[in-house]
Design an enzyme around this catalytic site. Structure first.
Site, PDB file in Angstrom:
ATOM      1  N   ASP A   9      -1.666  -7.811   6.996  1.00 56.72           N
ATOM      2  CA  ASP A   9      -3.085  -7.673   6.668  1.00 56.72           C
ATOM      3  C   ASP A   9      -3.335  -8.227   5.270  1.00 56.72           C
ATOM      4  O   ASP A   9      -2.641  -9.141   4.848  1.00 56.72           O
ATOM      5  CB  ASP A   9      -3.529  -6.212   6.826  1.00 56.72           C
ATOM      6  CG  ASP A   9      -2.846  -5.267   5.837  1.00 56.72           C
ATOM      7  OD1 ASP A   9      -1.763  -5.606   5.324  1.00 56.72           O
ATOM      8  OD2 ASP A   9      -3.397  -4.170   5.579  1.00 56.72           O
ATOM      9  N   GLY A  13       0.826  -1.195   0.000  1.00 56.77           N
ATOM     10  CA  GLY A  13       0.000   0.000   0.000  1.00 56.77           C
ATOM     11  C   GLY A  13       0.863   1.248   0.000  1.00 56.77           C
ATOM     12  O   GLY A  13       2.066   1.197   0.273  1.00 56.77           O
ATOM     13  N   GLU A  50       5.234  -5.999   7.623  1.00 52.89           N
ATOM     14  CA  GLU A  50       4.535  -4.951   8.372  1.00 52.89           C
ATOM     15  C   GLU A  50       5.101  -4.672   9.765  1.00 52.89           C
ATOM     16  O   GLU A  50       5.059  -3.531  10.236  1.00 52.89           O
ATOM     17  CB  GLU A  50       3.038  -5.307   8.487  1.00 52.89           C
ATOM     18  CG  GLU A  50       2.243  -5.119   7.219  1.00 52.89           C
ATOM     19  CD  GLU A  50       2.471  -6.198   6.175  1.00 52.89           C
ATOM     20  OE1 GLU A  50       2.016  -6.039   5.024  1.00 52.89           O
ATOM     21  OE2 GLU A  50       3.109  -7.220   6.516  1.00 52.89           O
ATOM     22  N   GLY A  78       0.448  -5.222   0.423  1.00 54.75           N
ATOM     23  CA  GLY A  78      -0.709  -5.175  -0.457  1.00 54.75           C
ATOM     24  C   GLY A  78      -0.488  -5.856  -1.784  1.00 54.75           C
ATOM     25  O   GLY A  78      -1.446  -6.287  -2.436  1.00 54.75           O
TER      26      GLY A  78
END
Length: 352
Positions: free
Chosen positions: A146, A67, A138, A115
């Site tokens: 995630d 992301g 992360e 992502g």
């Protein structure tokens, strides 16, 4: 097709090509990109002229680095909540990819992180190359895996997924296949030929045959030979015990993993371990994404995500000041709070 658009769409034969097109940012995902991809998949699912979807990244560095972390950092510092809306749509896209009714082919060449894993590893035809570096990094920025990453890693053999989730270690092709993050190895020089072959496919069976024709045995990885110490050390009950066992193992690779864990967010480590272990008891990707959404929202409200991005991406001093700074200062109730219901703001993918 406008080459300036962040997502490029074009059709070859009966295959819809979706190209992430921010090469200078290593194709990092923005909210606009997520919406464009989602709209394209909705259209392709109902279009009888489309046999399959192929997802690639522009440039020669990778599919997607994750992301747009800098925008999340700026959003959090300004006290806004646009990132929450971004995650809501991104996780819905991850679920759509996993349930897409036609072959979804992801070419995971080069860097595929965060992502980028979310838009590739939930597909049913996932191709890696000798250039692939796949990771969920992360914890290094004070966040928690995630985009369905906890669901994927929890299902890796033994404790390999726990190792990758906590350390953020990037793996190559063979290890990505071993851990269930990819299906096929295709040498990078063969990708153009594979793309041409896919463009001629008119059925799901032909897509499978085309990929298998170009697939080869991946170069030897690292994790298969490290299973013994990884399974032993990461089976411990707490992060503290895991670090102690890694340190005491006497193995250089294990000590290196322990050293990595000492540098990342203590809160992120404890929440990540809990997330990976909790997700093993969930019965679907959608339930895992619901859990990840709760965790992401709680992490966004904390201080470590902003500090982690500052230290690694913005100021690049590599000296994050985590709060709390020590694992022992984080209570079990603090960790449990990350998983509590968000009430009316729940993602709700697994709701009946």
């Amino acid at each position: 097709m406008n080459d300036d658009e962040p997502v490029l769409l074009h059709t070859e034969g009966r295959v819809l090509h979706i190209t992430l097109n921010r090469p200078r940012a290593l194709n990092a995902l923005t909210h606009t990109m997520v919406r464009h991809i989602d709209e394209a998949l909705v259209g392709a699912a109902g279009d009888e002229a489309v046999t399959a979807v192929v997802v690639t990244g522009s440039g020669d560095r990778g599919l997607c680095a994750g992301g747009d972390i800098r925008s999340i950092y700026e959003d959090a510092r300004a006290g806004r909540r646009a990132s929450v809306d971004f995650w809501r749509d991104e996780y819905r896209l991850n679920a759509r990819i996993a349930r897409f009714p036609k072959p979804y082919v992801a070419l995971m060449d080069g860097i595929v992180m965060g992502g980028g894993v979310g838009v590739s590893a939930h597909g049913d035809v996932r191709v890696v190359t000798e250039r692939s570096r796949v990771a969920m990094p992360e914890t290094g920025i004070g966040f928690v895996p995630d985009v369905g990453g906890t669901y994927l890693l929890a299902r890796a053999p033994g404790e390999l997924g726990t190792h990758l989730a906590l350390t953020g270690h990037a793996v190559g092709a063979a290890d990505a296949v071993l851990c269930g993050l990819a299906d096929h190895f295709v040498p990078s020089h063969s990708l153009s030929g594979l793309m041409e072959a896919l463009s001629r496919c008119t059925s799901s069976a032909e897509v499978t045959d085309a990929v298998q024709r170009y697939a080869a045995e991946a170069p030897e990885g690292e994790l298969a030979s490290q299973r013994e110490w990884i399974d032993d050390c990461y089976s411990a009950g707490t992060v503290e015990e895991i670090i102690d066992q890694l340190t005491d193992s006497g193995l250089p690779a294990a000590k290196e993993a322990a050293a990595t864990l000492h540098t990342v967010s203590p809160t992120a480590l404890k929440v990540t371990l809990a997330a990976v272990r909790r997700v093993k008891h969930l019965n679907s990707l959608e339930a895992a994404l619901d859990q990840e959404f709760r965790v992401s929202c709680r992490a966004f409200a904390g201080s470590d995500l902003v500090e982690g991005v500052r230290a690694r991406i913005v100021d690049k001093d590599r000296d994050p000041r985590w709060s709390p700074a020590a694992l022992g200062d984080i209570a079990e109730d603090d960790v449990a709070g990350y998983f509590e219901s968000l009430g009316d703001e729940e993602l709700g993918l697994s709701a009946p």
